[in-house]
Design a protein around this motif. Structure first.
Motif, short mmCIF file in Angstrom:
data_model
loop_
_atom_site.label_atom_id
_atom_site.label_comp_id
_atom_site.label_asym_id
_atom_site.label_seq_id
_atom_site.Cartn_x
_atom_site.Cartn_y
_atom_site.Cartn_z
N ILE A 16 0.82 -1.23 0.00
CA ILE A 16 0.00 0.00 0.00
C ILE A 16 0.85 1.27 0.00
N TRP A 17 2.17 1.14 0.01
CA TRP A 17 2.99 2.35 0.16
C TRP A 17 2.76 3.33 -0.97
N TRP A 18 2.59 2.82 -2.19
CA TRP A 18 2.41 3.73 -3.32
C TRP A 18 1.06 4.44 -3.25
N GLN A 19 0.06 3.80 -2.67
CA GLN A 19 -1.23 4.47 -2.51
C GLN A 19 -1.15 5.57 -1.45
N VAL A 20 -0.44 5.29 -0.36
CA VAL A 20 -0.25 6.31 0.67
C VAL A 20 0.56 7.47 0.12
N LEU A 21 1.59 7.18 -0.67
CA LEU A 21 2.38 8.24 -1.27
C LEU A 21 1.55 9.07 -2.24
N LEU A 22 0.68 8.44 -2.99
CA LEU A 22 -0.19 9.17 -3.91
C LEU A 22 -1.10 10.14 -3.16
N LEU A 23 -1.65 9.70 -2.03
CA LEU A 23 -2.51 10.59 -1.24
C LEU A 23 -1.69 11.70 -0.58
N ALA A 24 -0.44 11.41 -0.23
CA ALA A 24 0.41 12.47 0.32
C ALA A 24 0.67 13.56 -0.71
N VAL A 25 0.94 13.16 -1.96
CA VAL A 25 1.14 14.14 -3.03
C VAL A 25 -0.15 14.91 -3.29
N HIS A 78 -14.29 2.02 -3.41
CA HIS A 78 -14.78 3.34 -3.82
C HIS A 78 -15.05 4.22 -2.62
N ALA A 79 -15.73 3.68 -1.61
CA ALA A 79 -16.07 4.47 -0.43
C ALA A 79 -14.81 4.89 0.33
N THR A 80 -13.84 4.00 0.43
CA THR A 80 -12.61 4.34 1.16
C THR A 80 -11.84 5.44 0.45
N TRP A 81 -11.72 5.33 -0.86
CA TRP A 81 -10.97 6.34 -1.60
C TRP A 81 -11.72 7.68 -1.65
N LEU A 82 -13.02 7.66 -1.76
CA LEU A 82 -13.78 8.92 -1.73
C LEU A 82 -13.60 9.62 -0.38
N TYR A 83 -13.58 8.84 0.68
CA TYR A 83 -13.38 9.45 2.00
C TYR A 83 -11.98 10.05 2.11
N LEU A 84 -10.96 9.31 1.68
CA LEU A 84 -9.59 9.82 1.79
C LEU A 84 -9.35 11.01 0.88
N LEU A 85 -9.96 11.02 -0.30
CA LEU A 85 -9.79 12.17 -1.20
C LEU A 85 -10.54 13.40 -0.70
N SER A 86 -11.58 13.22 0.08
CA SER A 86 -12.33 14.36 0.63
C SER A 86 -11.75 14.86 1.94
N ASN A 141 -8.34 23.96 9.74
CA ASN A 141 -7.93 23.96 11.15
C ASN A 141 -6.50 23.49 11.35
N MET A 142 -5.95 22.71 10.44
CA MET A 142 -4.64 22.11 10.65
C MET A 142 -3.55 22.69 9.78
N GLY A 143 -3.89 23.31 8.70
CA GLY A 143 -2.87 23.88 7.84
C GLY A 143 -1.99 22.81 7.23
N ALA A 144 -0.65 23.01 7.36
CA ALA A 144 0.28 22.05 6.78
C ALA A 144 0.26 20.70 7.49
N LEU A 145 -0.22 20.67 8.74
CA LEU A 145 -0.32 19.40 9.45
C LEU A 145 -1.39 18.49 8.84
N MET A 146 -2.18 19.07 7.94
CA MET A 146 -3.18 18.26 7.28
C MET A 146 -2.55 17.14 6.47
N ILE A 147 -1.37 17.38 5.91
CA ILE A 147 -0.72 16.38 5.04
C ILE A 147 -0.36 15.11 5.83
N PRO A 148 0.37 15.21 6.97
CA PRO A 148 0.64 13.97 7.72
C PRO A 148 -0.62 13.33 8.29
N ALA A 149 -1.64 14.16 8.59
CA ALA A 149 -2.89 13.60 9.10
C ALA A 149 -3.57 12.73 8.05
N VAL A 150 -3.57 13.20 6.82
CA VAL A 150 -4.17 12.41 5.73
C VAL A 150 -3.34 11.15 5.48
#
Length: 457
Positions: free
Chosen positions: A29-38, A293-301, A309-318
């Motif tokens: 799953i590392w490439w999927q997590v990296l994609l969401l980080a980008v 589909h539901a998991t990716w829609l949630y993560l993309l939203s 509320n989090m600013g740049a901290l939003m990236i590690p949170a996601v």
């Protein structure tokens, strides 16, 4: 030494579980997590350095998070139920192999060398049944695998169609050699251009080669005569059943043992059918697709919900949320089929080796005869008596019953131990360290202070 495959995460390692990578789904799953980080970084840059503000108040994201969590829990529980069911069925099959081995080796009479060879050959098929089941569940079809070729080389082949693949994938007509792609093995040319049993290279196929070949899409099976992939465990059940019937016809086994052996064989086929049920009944495709589909829609939203509320901290949170949810999703997918050779699958290789070791140990010596171990000089069956079973056998039946009546009288201690100074006749005993019987002391309530003691005391 830890296994290289087919094991769990609980292998020898100097690293704690928190720091381990082997046995996890991180590499999947590392490439999927990296994609969401980008993706989250792009959202933050747009929100920070442009006039297009991305802080949308999406209350629906919170609701979706709860729904996705429930779906993931259901997905994981369903996958683990399949994992546990596979383990339970394998334990049941092991029990049947043990019972059949014991019934054949101990209860089937042998009067000549031929009888002994028949018993040993039938027990070898029980071990082959375990190895054949392992390969069958991993879609490794063939008789030439190195862990069972010696056990199956002498039996005819039925080439029974498998139940682990759809009927549309199979053919009922032998395939000409010219239409098969030659891979890691070479086949001699036949004058008629057809494959026969004698034209097959009898060279063994190692399990590592089989795993490599199974991942190749061109050809997964190595059936004996290039027919459809075969159900070797079912074939072996026919031969085991024929031996049981032969024992019945020749009167070598009593009715109770015969029933036990038949029931054990039926239970083995029942376990095999249960394995096929797990293998051929995956999670419904629509459910799996919708969950993704539901998991990716949630993560993309999620970035739009957190950026205000989090600013740049939003990236590690996601990234953390993606690692958690996608990891659970990947675990469910990996353990859905527990019969492969990944780290989180059932260690079928070890299970088969355990069965083989137990069976080989059991048949290494002759079946035990009660007279050999009951009437031993080291067996003292009566408490507080210095008479061994061999010495007691020389007494009359009434005398032994009287001794047992005295043993049943309540006393302070009942000591099941061999004498120290000698036997009942005062003769010294020959001490053999390997045959020393430990003492077992049983406390019995005292009924009366005047209770008589045994004659031996």
């Amino acid at each position: 030494m830890p296994r290289k495959y087919g094991t769990t995460v609980y292998v020898r390692s100097k690293w704690p579980l928190m720091l381990r990578v082997k046995g996890t789904v991180i590499l999947a799953i590392w490439w999927q997590v990296l994609l969401l980080a980008v993706y989250s970084s792009v959202v933050f840059v747009i929100h920070k350095f442009t006039d297009w503000k991305m802080n949308y108040s999406l209350s629906l994201v919170s609701v979706m998070g709860m729904v996705v969590s429930l779906l993931l829990v259901f997905r994981t529980n369903t996958a683990y139920d399949r994992y546990w069911e596979g383990r339970r069925l394998w334990s049941q099959m092991t029990l049947c192999v043990r019972n059949l081995t014991r019934g054949i080796w101990v209860c089937v009479a042998e009067t000549e060398t031929r009888d002994l060879l028949e018993k040993k050959s039938a027990i070898n098929l029980l071990v082959a049944f375990a190895f054949a089941t392992k390969h069958y569940l991993r879609e490794e079809y063939g008789y030439n695998y190195d862990d069972m070729i010696n056990l199956l080389a002498h039996i005819p082949k039925y080439s029974i169609p498998t139940s682990t693949q759809p009927m549309d994938w199979r053919t009922d007509i032998p395939t000409p050699l010219g239409s098969l792609q030659k891979e890691s093995y070479q086949l001699p040319e036949e004058p008629q251009g057809k494959a026969t049993a004698s034209s097959i290279d009898p060279e063994r196929v190692s399990t590592s080669d089989a795993r490599t070949r199974r991942h190749q899409a061109k050809k997964q099976a190595i059936a004996f005569d290039f027919l459809t992939p075969t159900n070797i465990p079912i074939e072996l059940s026919y031969y085991i059943g024929s031996y049981i019937k032969s024992c019945s016809n020749k009167g070598r086994v009593d009715a109770a043992t015969l029933t036990m052996m038949n029931n054990a064989l039926v239970s083995m086929i029942d376990c095999l059918t249960g394995f096929e049920r797990i293998l051929r009944t995956p999670i419904p495709l629509a459910y799996s697709i919708h969950l993704h589909h539901a998991t990716w829609l949630y993560l993309l939203s999620l970035p739009y919900q957190l950026i205000a509320n989090m600013g740049a901290l939003m990236i590690p949170a996601v990234v953390l949320a993606a690692f958690t949810l996608l990891g659970i999703l990947g675990i469910g997918y990996e353990i859905e089929n527990p019969f492969n050779d990944d780290y989180n699958d059932l260690p079928l290789d070890d299970f088969c080796k355990v069965i083989q070791a137990e069976v080989d140990t059991m048949v290494a010596t002759r079946a035990p005869v009660p007279a050999d171990w009951i009437f031993s000089e080291n067996n003292y069956p009566l408490a507080n008596s210095h008479l061994s079973a061999k010495e007691l056998s020389a007494l009359s039946l009434d005398e032994v019953h009287k001794l047992m009546e005295q043993e049943s009288t309540p006393i302070h201690h009942m000591n099941y131990s061999r004498p120290v100074n000698g036997n009942h006749n005062g003769e010294p005993l020959i001490e053999t360290p390997a045959q020393v019987v430990p003492s077992v002391v049983v406390n019995v309530p005292v009924a009366s202070s005047n209770a008589p003691l045994s004659k031996a005391q």
